[in-house]
Design a protein around this motif. Structure first.
Motif, short mmCIF file in Angstrom:
data_model
loop_
_atom_site.label_atom_id
_atom_site.label_comp_id
_atom_site.label_asym_id
_atom_site.label_seq_id
_atom_site.Cartn_x
_atom_site.Cartn_y
_atom_site.Cartn_z
N TYR A 225 -0.38 2.50 -17.94
CA TYR A 225 1.01 2.57 -18.42
C TYR A 225 1.95 1.69 -17.61
O TYR A 225 3.02 1.32 -18.10
CB TYR A 225 1.52 4.02 -18.42
N THR A 226 1.56 1.31 -16.37
CA THR A 226 2.46 0.47 -15.56
C THR A 226 2.58 -0.95 -16.13
O THR A 226 3.49 -1.68 -15.76
CB THR A 226 2.02 0.38 -14.08
N ILE A 227 1.66 -1.36 -17.02
CA ILE A 227 1.81 -2.70 -17.61
C ILE A 227 2.32 -2.64 -19.06
O ILE A 227 2.40 -3.65 -19.74
CB ILE A 227 0.51 -3.55 -17.51
N ASP B 12 0.27 -7.62 -10.24
CA ASP B 12 1.56 -7.01 -10.56
C ASP B 12 2.25 -6.67 -9.23
O ASP B 12 1.83 -5.77 -8.52
CB ASP B 12 1.33 -5.74 -11.39
N ASP B 13 3.30 -7.42 -8.91
CA ASP B 13 3.98 -7.26 -7.62
C ASP B 13 4.51 -5.85 -7.41
O ASP B 13 4.60 -5.36 -6.30
CB ASP B 13 5.18 -8.22 -7.53
N ARG B 14 4.90 -5.21 -8.51
CA ARG B 14 5.58 -3.91 -8.40
C ARG B 14 4.62 -2.79 -7.98
O ARG B 14 5.00 -1.89 -7.25
CB ARG B 14 6.24 -3.57 -9.74
N THR B 15 3.37 -2.86 -8.46
CA THR B 15 2.42 -1.79 -8.17
C THR B 15 1.36 -2.23 -7.17
O THR B 15 0.65 -1.39 -6.61
CB THR B 15 1.68 -1.36 -9.46
N GLY B 16 1.22 -3.55 -6.95
CA GLY B 16 0.17 -4.06 -6.07
C GLY B 16 -1.20 -4.09 -6.73
O GLY B 16 -2.19 -4.40 -6.10
N LEU B 17 -1.26 -3.74 -8.02
CA LEU B 17 -2.54 -3.75 -8.73
C LEU B 17 -2.82 -5.14 -9.31
O LEU B 17 -1.90 -5.84 -9.70
CB LEU B 17 -2.52 -2.72 -9.87
N VAL B 18 -4.11 -5.50 -9.33
CA VAL B 18 -4.52 -6.78 -9.91
C VAL B 18 -5.27 -6.49 -11.21
O VAL B 18 -6.18 -5.66 -11.23
CB VAL B 18 -5.42 -7.58 -8.94
N ILE C 105 0.85 -1.20 0.00
CA ILE C 105 0.00 0.00 0.00
C ILE C 105 0.88 1.25 0.00
O ILE C 105 0.64 2.20 -0.73
CB ILE C 105 -0.97 -0.01 1.20
N LEU C 106 1.96 1.20 0.80
CA LEU C 106 2.91 2.32 0.85
C LEU C 106 3.53 2.55 -0.53
O LEU C 106 3.64 3.67 -1.00
CB LEU C 106 4.03 2.04 1.86
N PHE D 201 3.73 5.61 -5.51
CA PHE D 201 3.59 5.62 -6.97
C PHE D 201 2.57 6.66 -7.41
O PHE D 201 2.82 7.45 -8.32
CB PHE D 201 3.18 4.22 -7.46
N VAL D 202 1.42 6.68 -6.73
CA VAL D 202 0.35 7.60 -7.10
C VAL D 202 0.79 9.04 -6.87
O VAL D 202 0.48 9.94 -7.64
CB VAL D 202 -0.95 7.27 -6.31
#
Lengths: 151, 135
Positions: B69-71, B22-28, A6-7, A12-13
């Protein structure tokens, strides 16, 4: 682990709003979070050159007593686009922006005669032949930040 | 975190890997057949993501331009998409980011052919890849 993710995401955001003017350094904006200096002077508004000349221009640039500048990567240049604005679509911390297209160092995947650009009138991104003339805004890694990252 | 991860991994194997973390951003990211098949207008794409149910999750949304853009992987082309995704479609995709120059009529679209992005009329029908995770 989850907190950490989350951090990371929050960082990133927040990325695009991390730029601030560097105190005491004229013509330079500091992005503390990414550890890079951005050129922000009359040249970054008026320049227009092909890709090879842009690379050489940054390499030879001396600004605020600092040498060894370079063209930003696509990712770096994208981080200063502000999609809530147009003409120019850039983080308002920057004072010297041409309403036109800027070079990045990111070469097109399979055709090295092209490189990526961002048009700061809108924020549009596209690839351009390296022989075309576009504006240039150089960057430089902050030495202290680089040292911290290596720890 | 660990039990959740194991559960997610098991779920994605059982359900045929319909989404990708995506491990880098935490987004699924949604990564099922619909990514290749479904095209929607901008407003329908937003509704589609909000109503989507994949891998047991219901909190999907349309990604912003920065998130999409992160992917992107610009070292690749056709598609300029990171390694690890099953659905490798080299088409234009909607993002949730409205175009500031004409927010009522246009929004940003990103092409996975090479990774270029531009404003587009909202009534155009484009591909959709929904995302979940905090922002």
């Amino acid at each position: 682990m989850r907190k950490y993710n989350i951090l990371l995401l929050a960082a990133f955001v927040a990325g695009s709003s991390g730029a601030v003017s560097a105190k005491g350094l004229s013509g330079v904006v500091l992005d503390k979070r990414n550890g890079i200096y951005w050129q922000d002077n009359a040249d970054s508004k008026e320049s227009s050159q092909d890709w090879d000349d842009a690379v050489e221009y940054c390499d030879k640039l001396k600004l605020a007593g600092m040498e060894h500048w370079r063209l930003p990567t696509f990712k770096e240049l994208f981080s200063i686009v502000d999609y809530n604005r147009i003409k120019p679509a850039i983080n308002p911390v920057f004072d010297f922006t041409q309403e036109g297209t800027y070079w990045t160092s990111t070469t097109f995947a399979t055709n090295i005669s092209r490189a990526w650009t961002i048009d700061f009138r809108t924020g549009k991104s596209f690839y351009s032949y390296k022989t075309t003339n576009h504006a240039v805004r150089c960057v430089k890694n902050v030495p202290e930040a680089a040292a911290k990252e290596n720890k | 975190m660990r039990p959740l991860f194991v559960w997610l991994l098991t779920a994605s194997i059982l359900f045929g890997a319909s989404s990708k973390l995506d491990d880098r951003t935490g987004l699924v990211w949604q990564d099922n057949q619909a990514v290749a098949e479904v095209t929607k207008s901008y407003s329908d794409a937003k509704k589609y993501c909000e109503q989507l149910k994949v891998d047991g999750f219901e909190d999907w949304r349309l990604p912003t331009l920065s998130e999409l853009y992160t992917i992107v992987d610009m070292r690749r082309e056709r598609p300029a998409l990171k390694y690890g995704f099953e659905m490798r479609v080299e088409e234009w995709f909607w993002t949730a980011t409205l175009f500031a120059g004409d927010p009522k009529r246009e929004a940003w679209r990103l092409s996975f052919r090479y990774g270029e992005a531009e404003p587009s009329r909202q009534e155009r029908t484009l591909h959709v890849r929904c995302v979940r995770g905090s922002r």
